[in-house]
Structures are given as C-alpha cells and as structure tokens.
Scaffold this motif. Structure first.
Motif, PDB file in Angstrom:
ATOM      1  N   ALA A  25       0.721  -1.378  -0.132  1.00  0.00           N
ATOM      2  CA  ALA A  25       0.001  -0.038   0.196  1.00  0.00           C
ATOM      3  C   ALA A  25       0.829   1.160  -0.026  1.00  0.00           C
ATOM      4  O   ALA A  25       0.660   2.290  -0.728  1.00  0.00           O
ATOM      5  N   SER A  26       1.969   1.105   0.664  1.00  0.00           N
ATOM      6  CA  SER A  26       2.905   2.336   0.816  1.00  0.00           C
ATOM      7  C   SER A  26       3.653   2.503  -0.644  1.00  0.00           C
ATOM      8  O   SER A  26       3.661   3.600  -1.119  1.00  0.00           O
ATOM      9  N   LEU A  58       1.359   8.476   4.134  1.00  0.00           N
ATOM     10  CA  LEU A  58       1.660   6.890   4.168  1.00  0.00           C
ATOM     11  C   LEU A  58       0.508   6.175   4.719  1.00  0.00           C
ATOM     12  O   LEU A  58       0.176   6.659   5.614  1.00  0.00           O
ATOM     13  N   PRO A  59       0.019   5.281   4.064  1.00  0.00           N
ATOM     14  CA  PRO A  59      -0.863   4.305   4.657  1.00  0.00           C
ATOM     15  C   PRO A  59      -0.498   3.830   5.834  1.00  0.00           C
ATOM     16  O   PRO A  59       0.610   3.493   6.354  1.00  0.00           O
ATOM     17  N   GLY A  60      -1.654   3.984   6.944  1.00  0.00           N
ATOM     18  CA  GLY A  60      -1.511   3.708   8.028  1.00  0.00           C
ATOM     19  C   GLY A  60      -0.710   4.602   9.156  1.00  0.00           C
ATOM     20  O   GLY A  60      -0.708   4.529  10.543  1.00  0.00           O
ATOM     21  N   ALA A  75      -4.358   8.353  10.456  1.00  0.00           N
ATOM     22  CA  ALA A  75      -5.244   8.351  11.763  1.00  0.00           C
ATOM     23  C   ALA A  75      -4.755   8.411  12.980  1.00  0.00           C
ATOM     24  O   ALA A  75      -5.030   9.227  13.826  1.00  0.00           O
ATOM     25  N   PRO A  76      -3.719   7.634  13.088  1.00  0.00           N
ATOM     26  CA  PRO A  76      -2.818   7.768  14.789  1.00  0.00           C
ATOM     27  C   PRO A  76      -2.280   9.135  14.770  1.00  0.00           C
ATOM     28  O   PRO A  76      -2.323   9.666  15.846  1.00  0.00           O
ATOM     29  N   SER A  77      -1.822   9.604  13.741  1.00  0.00           N
ATOM     30  CA  SER A  77      -1.042  11.055  13.938  1.00  0.00           C
ATOM     31  C   SER A  77      -2.195  12.046  14.205  1.00  0.00           C
ATOM     32  O   SER A  77      -1.719  12.970  14.859  1.00  0.00           O
TER      33      SER A  77
END
Length: 192
Positions: free
Chosen positions: A39-40, A120-122, A125-127
């Motif tokens: 995905a990246s 970048l994928p993933g 959302a956490p950031s």
C-alpha cells in the motif's frame, strides 16, 4: 512501470482481472491485493505520478498554528492533519488529495489555499488523533487556573434560625391545594 516495481506483463494480467471483477476494483488495489505492491508503494507511485508530495507522519510534528486553522471536528471527521502554514497556503496530509469538494470546504473553513499531501498508509489516523489530543490537553491546561480555587468557608451558624448547627433542615412550607379541575356544568352549552 517506469519505477521498475511492476512489469508490463503483471499490469496486463491485472487489467484482464479487473475486467472480470464485480464490483469494479481499481487496478492499484488489485496489485496490492495480489501482493505485487504494498500500500505504501502504491501511494508513493500515485503521488509521484500526479505530482503530490508524500509524507511519512511518524516523524513529523504539526505546527500549532496549522492545527489552530483546521477545527478538530473536521480533522477527525475527514481524517486530515494540517502540517504547516506557508504564506497563504496550509499544507494538509490527507488520504485522498483529489477530493475536490473536500478541498473547497477546507479552503472555505481555513481561509487559505490548501496544499494537499498524501500520508503513507497507516500513519494518518494515529497522527491526527495524537496531534489533536495534545492540542486539547494544552488548551485545557491553559484554561485551568494557576492555583486551585478555594471553596467559600462554611458558616458556623445556621443563617435561618441562628442555631449553632452548621445547617438546619429546610423550613417546612404549607402545601397549597391543587387548583380545581375543570368539569362541565349543567349550564355549559355545546355548539352543534
């Protein structure tokens, strides 16, 4: 194919598979599903092809001014992370930088030009959650008083009866009877 990650035969095979899949799937997603690309890698290839910068948010801390420009509710709803303000432009990491209605909405809300970047994928959302959680904590800390507030002292005597007890039960009041209920009398005439 120019990057050397995928050869022409693999792309042709994916295109043929794409015509047979229902519902229609994007060729990039088919290449990721068949583990030809990660995905990246797909995000980086698309961003490079379309001229949109790619950012790895694991090592980037957004500027406080950029976070103030984009409301927390919009950032969480759309999964956006404002990174920095450059003159009259706000750089925003987003999952889909080609979403024209969203870019127009952001331009209206922030009153700045929007410079999209692909995260970048993933990492997005956490950031976003981490950045807005920190700003929320900082806002709470800034709004809190410097020292704890003190409660007013309790009276040593009851203000109502001046007894030595700290407080007396409330004074009893007489209960008023409820108003009479309306009932039709014999003199009531109905039209009809």
């Amino acid at each position: 194919m120019d990057s050397g990650l995928v050869d022409a035969e693999t792309v042709a095979h994916a295109l043929e598979r794409q015509t047979r899949t229902q519902p229609h799937r994007l060729i990039g997603q088919l290449l990721v599903d068949s583990e030809v690309l990660t995905a990246s890698q797909l995000a980086a290839l698309l961003a490079d092809w379309l001229g949109v910068p790619t950012v790895d948010l694991r090592g980037i801390a957004p500027e406080p001014e950029a976070l103030r420009r984009l409301p927390r509710s919009v950032a969480l709803r759309e999964t956006l992370l404002p990174l920095t303000v450059h003159g009259d432009a706000l750089v925003v990491a987003m999952p889909n930088p080609w979403d024209k209605p969203l870019l127009d909405e952001l331009r209206f809300i922030c009153e700045l030009r929007i410079q999209p970047a692909i995260a970048l994928p993933g990492t997005l959302a956490p950031s976003v959650a981490r950045a807005y959680a920190l700003t929320n904590l900082q806002a709470v800390a800034a709004a809190a008083p410097a020292r704890p507030s003190r409660r007013p002292p309790r009276p040593s005597r009851c203000a109502t009866c001046t007894s030595s007890r700290p407080s007396c039960p409330p004074a009893r009041t007489t209960r008023r009877p409820p108003p009479p209920r309306w009932s039709p009398s014999r003199t009531t005439r109905w039209c009809g």
